[in-house]
Design an enzyme around this catalytic site. Structure first.
Site, PDB file in Angstrom:
ATOM      1  N   HIS A  15      -5.955 -15.437  -4.987  1.00  0.00           N
ATOM      2  CA  HIS A  15      -6.008 -15.897  -3.589  1.00  0.00           C
ATOM      3  C   HIS A  15      -5.800 -17.399  -3.426  1.00  0.00           C
ATOM      4  O   HIS A  15      -5.754 -17.898  -2.307  1.00  0.00           O
ATOM      5  CB  HIS A  15      -7.316 -15.439  -2.948  1.00  0.00           C
ATOM      6  CG  HIS A  15      -7.424 -13.948  -2.834  1.00  0.00           C
ATOM      7  ND1 HIS A  15      -7.960 -13.164  -3.842  1.00  0.00           N
ATOM      8  CD2 HIS A  15      -7.001 -13.104  -1.869  1.00  0.00           C
ATOM      9  CE1 HIS A  15      -7.891 -11.901  -3.481  1.00  0.00           C
ATOM     10  NE2 HIS A  15      -7.315 -11.827  -2.297  1.00  0.00           N
ATOM     11  N   LYS A  45       0.832 -13.415   5.163  1.00  0.00           N
ATOM     12  CA  LYS A  45       0.833 -13.621   6.613  1.00  0.00           C
ATOM     13  C   LYS A  45       1.384 -14.998   6.946  1.00  0.00           C
ATOM     14  O   LYS A  45       2.133 -15.160   7.889  1.00  0.00           O
ATOM     15  CB  LYS A  45      -0.591 -13.496   7.154  1.00  0.00           C
ATOM     16  CG  LYS A  45      -0.943 -12.083   7.529  1.00  0.00           C
ATOM     17  CD  LYS A  45      -2.165 -12.080   8.426  1.00  0.00           C
ATOM     18  CE  LYS A  45      -2.878 -10.741   8.346  1.00  0.00           C
ATOM     19  NZ  LYS A  45      -4.312 -10.833   8.340  1.00  0.00           N
ATOM     20  N   CYS A  99     -11.231 -11.314  -3.680  1.00  0.00           N
ATOM     21  CA  CYS A  99     -11.250 -10.345  -4.793  1.00  0.00           C
ATOM     22  C   CYS A  99     -12.531  -9.525  -4.802  1.00  0.00           C
ATOM     23  O   CYS A  99     -12.610  -8.523  -5.495  1.00  0.00           O
ATOM     24  CB  CYS A  99     -11.176 -11.054  -6.144  1.00  0.00           C
ATOM     25  SG  CYS A  99      -9.639 -11.908  -6.471  1.00  0.00           S
ATOM     26  N   HIS A 113       0.843  -1.207   0.000  1.00  0.00           N
ATOM     27  CA  HIS A 113       0.000   0.000   0.000  1.00  0.00           C
ATOM     28  C   HIS A 113       0.874   1.250   0.000  1.00  0.00           C
ATOM     29  O   HIS A 113       0.601   2.224  -0.699  1.00  0.00           O
ATOM     30  CB  HIS A 113      -0.913   0.026   1.226  1.00  0.00           C
ATOM     31  CG  HIS A 113      -1.699  -1.239   1.426  1.00  0.00           C
ATOM     32  ND1 HIS A 113      -1.510  -2.070   2.502  1.00  0.00           N
ATOM     33  CD2 HIS A 113      -2.645  -1.824   0.665  1.00  0.00           C
ATOM     34  CE1 HIS A 113      -2.326  -3.108   2.406  1.00  0.00           C
ATOM     35  NE2 HIS A 113      -3.024  -2.991   1.287  1.00  0.00           N
ATOM     36  N   CYS A 143      -9.081 -19.450  -7.326  1.00  0.00           N
ATOM     37  CA  CYS A 143      -8.867 -18.054  -7.721  1.00  0.00           C
ATOM     38  C   CYS A 143      -7.375 -17.849  -7.974  1.00  0.00           C
ATOM     39  O   CYS A 143      -6.550 -18.220  -7.140  1.00  0.00           O
ATOM     40  CB  CYS A 143      -9.348 -17.126  -6.606  1.00  0.00           C
ATOM     41  SG  CYS A 143      -8.579 -15.494  -6.670  1.00  0.00           S
ATOM     42  N   LYS A 190       6.112 -13.822  -2.578  1.00  0.00           N
ATOM     43  CA  LYS A 190       4.889 -13.057  -2.376  1.00  0.00           C
ATOM     44  C   LYS A 190       4.751 -12.785  -0.870  1.00  0.00           C
ATOM     45  O   LYS A 190       5.040 -13.647  -0.056  1.00  0.00           O
ATOM     46  CB  LYS A 190       3.703 -13.897  -2.860  1.00  0.00           C
ATOM     47  CG  LYS A 190       2.408 -13.144  -2.778  1.00  0.00           C
ATOM     48  CD  LYS A 190       1.250 -13.898  -3.386  1.00  0.00           C
ATOM     49  CE  LYS A 190       0.030 -13.033  -3.336  1.00  0.00           C
ATOM     50  NZ  LYS A 190      -1.035 -13.368  -2.507  1.00  0.00           N
TER      51      LYS A 190
END
Ligand code: MSP
Length: 502
Positions: free
Chosen positions: A150, A303, A133, A25, A147, A300
């Protein structure tokens, strides 16, 4: 009223508040901030919008999992994003939350206008939905039934919803893309979107039944449905500037000059959003600016891998400017990029401490030693080419190249010192040579301080202060001329810009 010429409007995506902010972000927001600051240097008045996306299934579930009401939940995380922007030294002029009344009012008006255009209808639907998404998928877009983003199996949803006639806009969008070959940056992303258009667009569901999801904006005239989170979210770009609440302000700022985001949501911005705008009889934004994904040490961020990099940690160790610089010097904006502390450390030492920091330090120290700490007699210099190259890259979102141009200059000045050896010239009594070299260095450093201002605003200011250049109004027209350092002006004591870090 058409949009005002001297206005520049740039946005980031509004971030989901299901989890805390991370460097991904931060990357987008810094990119938008760099452009916002550059445009101010060009003399534009800038509206820079960021904010949070607070509705939808994903957030409702995250709140539930935490055992708190959705409003309490989003209030806290949204505050975290607001705080992040302060830490990033982002110069955003606004921060919108989709739970705010101005947004809700504007989104509902938008719906009504699209409805009046005959683009909204009701039908029963069954489809595969990825909550991550917030998007329906068709079988062919899944990878092994999962997906692609995800890596989770989407859920089968079936209900009666409102639909938006996206299909109707396939042809107008094709035409728009053909007439605006620079609409999406970079080119490969434009081509990708043009390809999707070639296949044709399907209508999409734009509401959810409140029985399944109540956390959303009510559909005007039908309390049993709330808006689909993307339909709601995209309108933030117009509701924030007064659509439905302040038409005068809206007219001054719309269309946006640039919507900045990463590639996974390009489609929403380059296809759905322009179609929605056409339906609402509004102008399409001037440019969609798409960057790549950041990985961490080649992986990537996730968490479960435990490798989510917290921007606060970087800033507390290296300072905000080093972070801002690194992200755009190391990676090519538009492509994927990799973050690592090792590379950050190298850039900090080589580019910042050594190349730039030492250059300033040596130059000021020599001025104190050989010229009583005063700017020597002015020397002519020609820097138009530097500014032309720098500006061309900045205007084209080629931040890495713009920084290369600046660092070429930095290196050139370091070489000048090695070549001219002012200490030898001084010993030999060649005072004119000393003065000429030092003026070229000092004035060059002033130019550099201005060029790095969009990237490193604090460093820029520190440099200018050390150079004894008090006047700082961020506007190129007053700043890039050669020779603004006046001979006789007193320099401050040198201070390390990027001190050594253990
Ligand atoms: N809420 C939507 C956007 C709605 S805009 C009308 C959303 N939010 S998000 O929180 O998932 O933010 C996605 C955006 O955050 C990306 O498009 C990108 O700008 C930024 N990034 C998040 N993770 C990132 C990386 N790992 N790398 C680069 N950018 C990243 O989607």
């Amino acid at each position: 009223m058409p949009k005002r010429e001297d206005h520049y409007y740039v946005t980031t995506p509004i971030y989901y508040v299901n989890a805390a902010a991370h460097i991904g972000h931060a990357y987008t927001s810094i990119a938008a901030d760099i452009m916002a600051r550059f445009q101010r240097l060009l003399g534009k008045q800038v509206n820079f919008l960021t904010g949070t996306d607070e509705h939808g299934q994903k957030i409702a579930r995250a709140a539930e999992a935490k055992g708190v009401g959705p409003q309490t939940f989003v209030d806290e995380i949204s505050e975290g994003f607001r705080d992040l922007h302060k830490v990033l030294n982002a110069s955003n002029t606004d921060f919108i939350r989709t739970s705010e009344p101005r947004h809700i009012a504007g989104a509902q008006k938008f719906w009504e206008v699209a409805n009046a255009s005959g683009d909204i209808y009701k039908k029963s639907y069954e489809g595969l939905y990825c909550v991550g998404c917030e998007q329906y998928f068709v079988e062919k877009d899944l990878i092994d039934g999962l997906c692609p983003i995800h890596k989770k199996a989407p859920e089968m949803l079936s209900e009666e919803n409102y639909f938006f006639r996206l299909s109707r806009y396939t042809e107008p969008l094709k035409k728009y893309f053909d007439e605006h070959p620079q609409f999406v940056f970079p080119q490969n992303r434009q081509k990708e979107m043009r390809q999707i258009l070639e296949e044709g667009l399907d209508d999409i569901s734009i509401s959810r039944s409140t029985e399944k999801l109540s956390w959303g904006i009510p559909v005007p005239g039908d309390d049993s449905q709330v808006m689909y989170v993307w339909f709601d979210a995209l309108t933030n770009y117009v509701t924030a500037i007064g659509y439905g609440t302040d038409e005068k302000f809206f007219g001054d700022w719309w269309p946006a000059d640039a919507h900045v985001m990463a590639k996974e949501i390009n489609r929403f911005h380059s296809l759905l959003w322009p179609a929605m705008l056409m339906s609402a009889k509004l102008e399409v934004p001037k440019q969609i600016v798409v960057h790549g994904w950041l990985t961490v040490d080649g992986e990537k961020m996730s968490k479960s891998l435990g490798n989510v990099v917290n921007p606060y940690d970087i800033v507390s160790r290296y300072g905000i400017d080093a972070f801002r610089f690194f992200m755009f010097r190391e990676m090519s904006f538009g492509s994927d990029g990799d973050f690592s502390y090792t590379k950050l450390d190298q850039r900090y030492r080589a580019d910042l401490s050594n190349d730039l920091g030492n250059l300033l330090m040596r130059t000021i120290a020599m001025t104190h030693k050989f010229c009583e700490g005063r700017v020597p007699l002015e020397t002519k210099g020609e820097h138009q080419e530097f500014w032309d190259r720098y500006s061309a890259h900045m205007n084209a979102w080629e931040f890495q190249k713009a920084l290369e141009v600046v660092w070429d200059y930095v290196r050139g000045l370091n070489q000048l010192i090695d070549r001219e050896k002012p200490w030898t010239a001084n010993k030999e009594g060649r005072t004119e040579d000393v003065a000429r070299t030092l003026y070229t260095l000092l004035e060059g450093l002033r130019q550099i301080a201005i060029a790095i201002q969009p990237f490193m605003p604090e460093t820029s200011e520190k440099m200018l202060r050390q150079l004894g250049f008090e006047f700082f109004e961020p506007n190129f027209s007053n700043l890039v001329e050669w020779g603004l350092l006046k001979s006789g002006a007193e320099l401050a004591q040198p201070e390390a810009l990027f001190p050594h870090i253990e």
